[in-house]
Motif scaffolding. Structure first.
Motif, PDB file in Angstrom:
ATOM      1  N   GLY A 200     -10.521 -52.860  63.095  1.00 31.50           N
ATOM      2  CA  GLY A 200     -10.952 -52.286  61.824  1.00 31.50           C
ATOM      3  C   GLY A 200      -9.840 -52.173  60.802  1.00 31.50           C
ATOM      4  O   GLY A 200     -10.108 -52.031  59.610  1.00 31.50           O
ATOM      5  N   GLU A 201      -8.589 -52.242  61.241  1.00 26.26           N
ATOM      6  CA  GLU A 201      -7.448 -52.149  60.319  1.00 26.26           C
ATOM      7  C   GLU A 201      -7.079 -53.499  59.720  1.00 26.26           C
ATOM      8  O   GLU A 201      -6.312 -53.556  58.749  1.00 26.26           O
ATOM      9  N   LEU A 202      -7.584 -54.577  60.298  1.00 28.57           N
ATOM     10  CA  LEU A 202      -7.164 -55.913  59.875  1.00 28.57           C
ATOM     11  C   LEU A 202      -7.923 -56.369  58.635  1.00 28.57           C
ATOM     12  O   LEU A 202      -9.051 -55.954  58.378  1.00 28.57           O
ATOM     13  N   ASP A 203      -7.274 -57.268  57.884  1.00 33.75           N
ATOM     14  CA  ASP A 203      -7.923 -57.825  56.695  1.00 33.75           C
ATOM     15  C   ASP A 203      -9.037 -58.802  57.065  1.00 33.75           C
ATOM     16  O   ASP A 203     -10.056 -58.882  56.374  1.00 33.75           O
ATOM     17  N   LEU A 204      -8.852 -59.550  58.153  1.00 42.45           N
ATOM     18  CA  LEU A 204      -9.834 -60.580  58.497  1.00 42.45           C
ATOM     19  C   LEU A 204      -9.795 -60.864  59.992  1.00 42.45           C
ATOM     20  O   LEU A 204      -8.713 -60.956  60.583  1.00 42.45           O
ATOM     21  N   VAL A 205     -10.970 -60.988  60.591  1.00 39.80           N
ATOM     22  CA  VAL A 205     -11.093 -61.254  62.027  1.00 39.80           C
ATOM     23  C   VAL A 205     -11.845 -62.561  62.235  1.00 39.80           C
ATOM     24  O   VAL A 205     -12.995 -62.711  61.800  1.00 39.80           O
ATOM     25  N   VAL A 206     -11.184 -63.521  62.880  1.00 41.06           N
ATOM     26  CA  VAL A 206     -11.816 -64.754  63.334  1.00 41.06           C
ATOM     27  C   VAL A 206     -12.154 -64.564  64.802  1.00 41.06           C
ATOM     28  O   VAL A 206     -11.283 -64.207  65.605  1.00 41.06           O
ATOM     29  N   ALA A 207     -13.411 -64.762  65.184  1.00 41.97           N
ATOM     30  CA  ALA A 207     -13.830 -64.627  66.577  1.00 41.97           C
ATOM     31  C   ALA A 207     -14.156 -65.998  67.144  1.00 41.97           C
ATOM     32  O   ALA A 207     -14.929 -66.750  66.533  1.00 41.97           O
ATOM     33  N   SER A 208     -13.573 -66.327  68.300  1.00 42.86           N
ATOM     34  CA  SER A 208     -13.745 -67.657  68.888  1.00 42.86           C
ATOM     35  C   SER A 208     -13.940 -67.564  70.391  1.00 42.86           C
ATOM     36  O   SER A 208     -13.420 -66.657  71.042  1.00 42.86           O
ATOM     37  N   VAL A 209     -14.658 -68.547  70.924  1.00 43.90           N
ATOM     38  CA  VAL A 209     -14.806 -68.691  72.368  1.00 43.90           C
ATOM     39  C   VAL A 209     -13.714 -69.627  72.876  1.00 43.90           C
ATOM     40  O   VAL A 209     -13.572 -70.740  72.375  1.00 43.90           O
ATOM     41  N   HIS A 210     -12.950 -69.151  73.867  1.00 49.45           N
ATOM     42  CA  HIS A 210     -11.896 -69.987  74.447  1.00 49.45           C
ATOM     43  C   HIS A 210     -12.061 -70.174  75.951  1.00 49.45           C
ATOM     44  O   HIS A 210     -11.318 -70.954  76.557  1.00 49.45           O
ATOM     45  N   ARG A 223     -24.132 -64.651  74.198  1.00 42.97           N
ATOM     46  CA  ARG A 223     -22.714 -64.265  74.074  1.00 42.97           C
ATOM     47  C   ARG A 223     -22.254 -64.346  72.616  1.00 42.97           C
ATOM     48  O   ARG A 223     -21.653 -63.402  72.086  1.00 42.97           O
ATOM     49  N   MET A 224     -22.554 -65.461  71.958  1.00 44.87           N
ATOM     50  CA  MET A 224     -22.129 -65.652  70.580  1.00 44.87           C
ATOM     51  C   MET A 224     -22.887 -64.735  69.624  1.00 44.87           C
ATOM     52  O   MET A 224     -22.312 -64.186  68.670  1.00 44.87           O
ATOM     53  N   LEU A 225     -24.190 -64.548  69.869  1.00 37.76           N
ATOM     54  CA  LEU A 225     -24.978 -63.668  69.006  1.00 37.76           C
ATOM     55  C   LEU A 225     -24.449 -62.233  69.044  1.00 37.76           C
ATOM     56  O   LEU A 225     -24.403 -61.550  68.010  1.00 37.76           O
ATOM     57  N   GLU A 252     -18.996 -80.528  73.487  1.00 40.89           N
ATOM     58  CA  GLU A 252     -19.380 -79.287  72.807  1.00 40.89           C
ATOM     59  C   GLU A 252     -19.976 -78.287  73.794  1.00 40.89           C
ATOM     60  O   GLU A 252     -20.657 -78.664  74.736  1.00 40.89           O
ATOM     61  N   SER A 253     -19.738 -77.010  73.520  1.00 40.13           N
ATOM     62  CA  SER A 253     -20.482 -75.977  74.239  1.00 40.13           C
ATOM     63  C   SER A 253     -21.946 -76.065  73.820  1.00 40.13           C
ATOM     64  O   SER A 253     -22.266 -76.467  72.692  1.00 40.13           O
ATOM     65  N   GLU A 254     -22.829 -75.661  74.705  1.00 45.23           N
ATOM     66  CA  GLU A 254     -24.262 -75.733  74.430  1.00 45.23           C
ATOM     67  C   GLU A 254     -24.799 -74.352  74.061  1.00 45.23           C
ATOM     68  O   GLU A 254     -24.574 -73.377  74.787  1.00 45.23           O
ATOM     69  N   PHE A 255     -25.493 -74.281  72.932  1.00 51.86           N
ATOM     70  CA  PHE A 255     -26.090 -73.024  72.471  1.00 51.86           C
ATOM     71  C   PHE A 255     -27.171 -73.351  71.452  1.00 51.86           C
ATOM     72  O   PHE A 255     -27.276 -74.495  70.986  1.00 51.86           O
ATOM     73  N   ASP A 256     -27.962 -72.354  71.090  1.00 49.90           N
ATOM     74  CA  ASP A 256     -29.031 -72.536  70.105  1.00 49.90           C
ATOM     75  C   ASP A 256     -28.407 -72.427  68.722  1.00 49.90           C
ATOM     76  O   ASP A 256     -28.224 -71.341  68.180  1.00 49.90           O
ATOM     77  N   ILE A 260     -27.791 -69.230  66.063  1.00 45.38           N
ATOM     78  CA  ILE A 260     -26.411 -68.825  65.767  1.00 45.38           C
ATOM     79  C   ILE A 260     -26.174 -68.804  64.264  1.00 45.38           C
ATOM     80  O   ILE A 260     -25.639 -67.834  63.709  1.00 45.38           O
ATOM     81  N   PHE A 261     -26.573 -69.860  63.569  1.00 47.25           N
ATOM     82  CA  PHE A 261     -26.313 -69.930  62.133  1.00 47.25           C
ATOM     83  C   PHE A 261     -27.192 -68.952  61.347  1.00 47.25           C
ATOM     84  O   PHE A 261     -26.760 -68.383  60.344  1.00 47.25           O
ATOM     85  N   ASP A 262     -28.418 -68.750  61.800  1.00 51.87           N
ATOM     86  CA  ASP A 262     -29.261 -67.733  61.163  1.00 51.87           C
ATOM     87  C   ASP A 262     -28.607 -66.354  61.291  1.00 51.87           C
ATOM     88  O   ASP A 262     -28.626 -65.553  60.349  1.00 51.87           O
ATOM     89  N   ALA A 263     -28.020 -66.077  62.462  1.00 54.88           N
ATOM     90  CA  ALA A 263     -27.349 -64.792  62.673  1.00 54.88           C
ATOM     91  C   ALA A 263     -26.106 -64.668  61.794  1.00 54.88           C
ATOM     92  O   ALA A 263     -25.831 -63.589  61.244  1.00 54.88           O
TER      93      ALA A 263
END
Length: 341
Positions: A200-210, A223-225, A252-256, A260-263
């Motif tokens: 919450g203190e950061l200016d920007l958060v990038v979230a990624s699956v590794h 998981r991504m949703l 590529e990882s497989e997901f709907d 994901i993009f609607d979310a």
């Protein structure tokens, strides 16, 4: 007589162009190490080292880099640099060029605090040289030990370092800003790999699956949703995790993707257009789907070294090809608007 050039600037420029061209790491390191060895020395001192024959004996300076320094001191563009600049590549088409010109900063970069190759100040200096107004530093989170991810304690130390650097820049009349951030791992259950209060203190958060990139379709989607719905997340990084070139090729990882993009559109999470040549993520078919879903975007380099920060061209070209409107690219906005989300 021709006025001498700045040999440190020439060495850094050579390293930058080598990185951008995907040349070997050891070659890039030779020029960056030489630049670091001479940094802070005044021109007369460097000239004395040259005339005394001590330049090539200086720790970190080799025969090739010493020759480049000598040419700079003579007021000549080093031959090595001339060759690189003569083969810089072809220009973007008009639409991609317009988009590249509109970008004001880069929202996904790494320093040597995690798995990057250069310190914070070096990345900031390069960003300024490229004409950026801001740079978001997004080193890895703690679970990614292979990338030397930052614990909460180390991340807090970096926040202090960023604040000190911004103070120095301001005192020298610069309006450029380094923004605090993280590339936080999306854990198996969709939770984020860092203390929520610190996020919450950061200016920007990038979230990624590794990790567990081959997770079953439905599980990966959930998981991504879960991560996208987290109020701390600003950008969904390299969403498919694919690698298309090099030794680490992976599918590529497989997901709907539609869900994901609607979310992302619903929660105001930007879809990253990752400019790394080995990623080029998301693929064009998914990028077009994200445009149709009404998503916003962030065109980033995911740079791990200064020269890689000029890879924005790759992302801009793909964005233009897929009809991404500049108005929906967050890093076309000035810093206050970027942070207003």
């Amino acid at each position: 007589m021709t006025d001498p050039r700045d040999p440190v600037a020439d060495l850094r420029r050579i390293a930058f162009l080598l990185e951008r061209a995907h040349e070997s790491t050891y070659r890039v390191r030779a020029f960056r190490t030489a630049a670091a060895a001479l940094r802070g020395k005044d021109p007369d001192e460097i000239a004395h080292l040259r005339t005394s024959g001590e330049l090539a004996k200086l720790r970190g300076v080799g025969e090739v880099t010493a020759r480049c320094v000598a040419e700079s001191l003579d007021g000549e563009v080093p031959v090595y640099l001339r060759r690189l600049e003569a083969t810089e590549g072809t220009p973007l088409d008009e639409a991609a060029d317009d988009l590249r010109s509109a970008l004001r900063g880069d929202c996904h970069t790494h320093t040597d605090a995690s798995d990057g190759g250069s310190p914070l100040h070096e990345m900031a200096e390069t960003a300024i040289t490229l004409g950026h107004e801001y740079l978001v530093v997004t080193d890895h989170s703690p679970r990614l030990t292979v990338a030397n991810g930052l614990s909460a304690e180390r991340l807090r130390a970096q926040l202090r370092q960023v604040a000190d650097l911004n103070t120095q820049l301001s005192e020298h009349g610069s309006t450029f800003r380094v923004l605090t951030g993280i590339e936080v791992d999306i854990l198996d259950d969709g939770a984020l790999d860092q203390d929520p209060d610190l996020l919450g203190e950061l200016d920007l958060v990038v979230a990624s699956v590794h990790s567990k990139l081959r997770m079953p379709h439905d599980e990966m989607t959930e998981r991504m949703l879960t991560a996208i719905a987290n109020p701390h997340v600003d950008v969904l990084g390299h969403c498919t995790g694919r690698m298309v070139t090099g030794r680490r090729k992976r599918p590529e990882s497989e997901f709907d993707a539609r869900r994901i993009f609607d979310a992302c559109a619903e929660h105001g999470v930007a879809v990253e257009i990752n400019s790394r040549p080995e990623r080029l993520d998301p693929p064009k078919r998914l990028l077009r789907l994200a445009v149709e879903a009404g998503c916003e975007f962030s065109i980033d380099t995911d740079a791990h070294a200064p020269g890689q920060m000029d890879w924005l061209d790759h992302g801009c070209t793909r964005a233009a090809e897929c009809g991404v409107p500049a108005a929906r690219v967050r890093n076309t906005r000035p810093v206050d608007a970027l942070l207003a989300r």
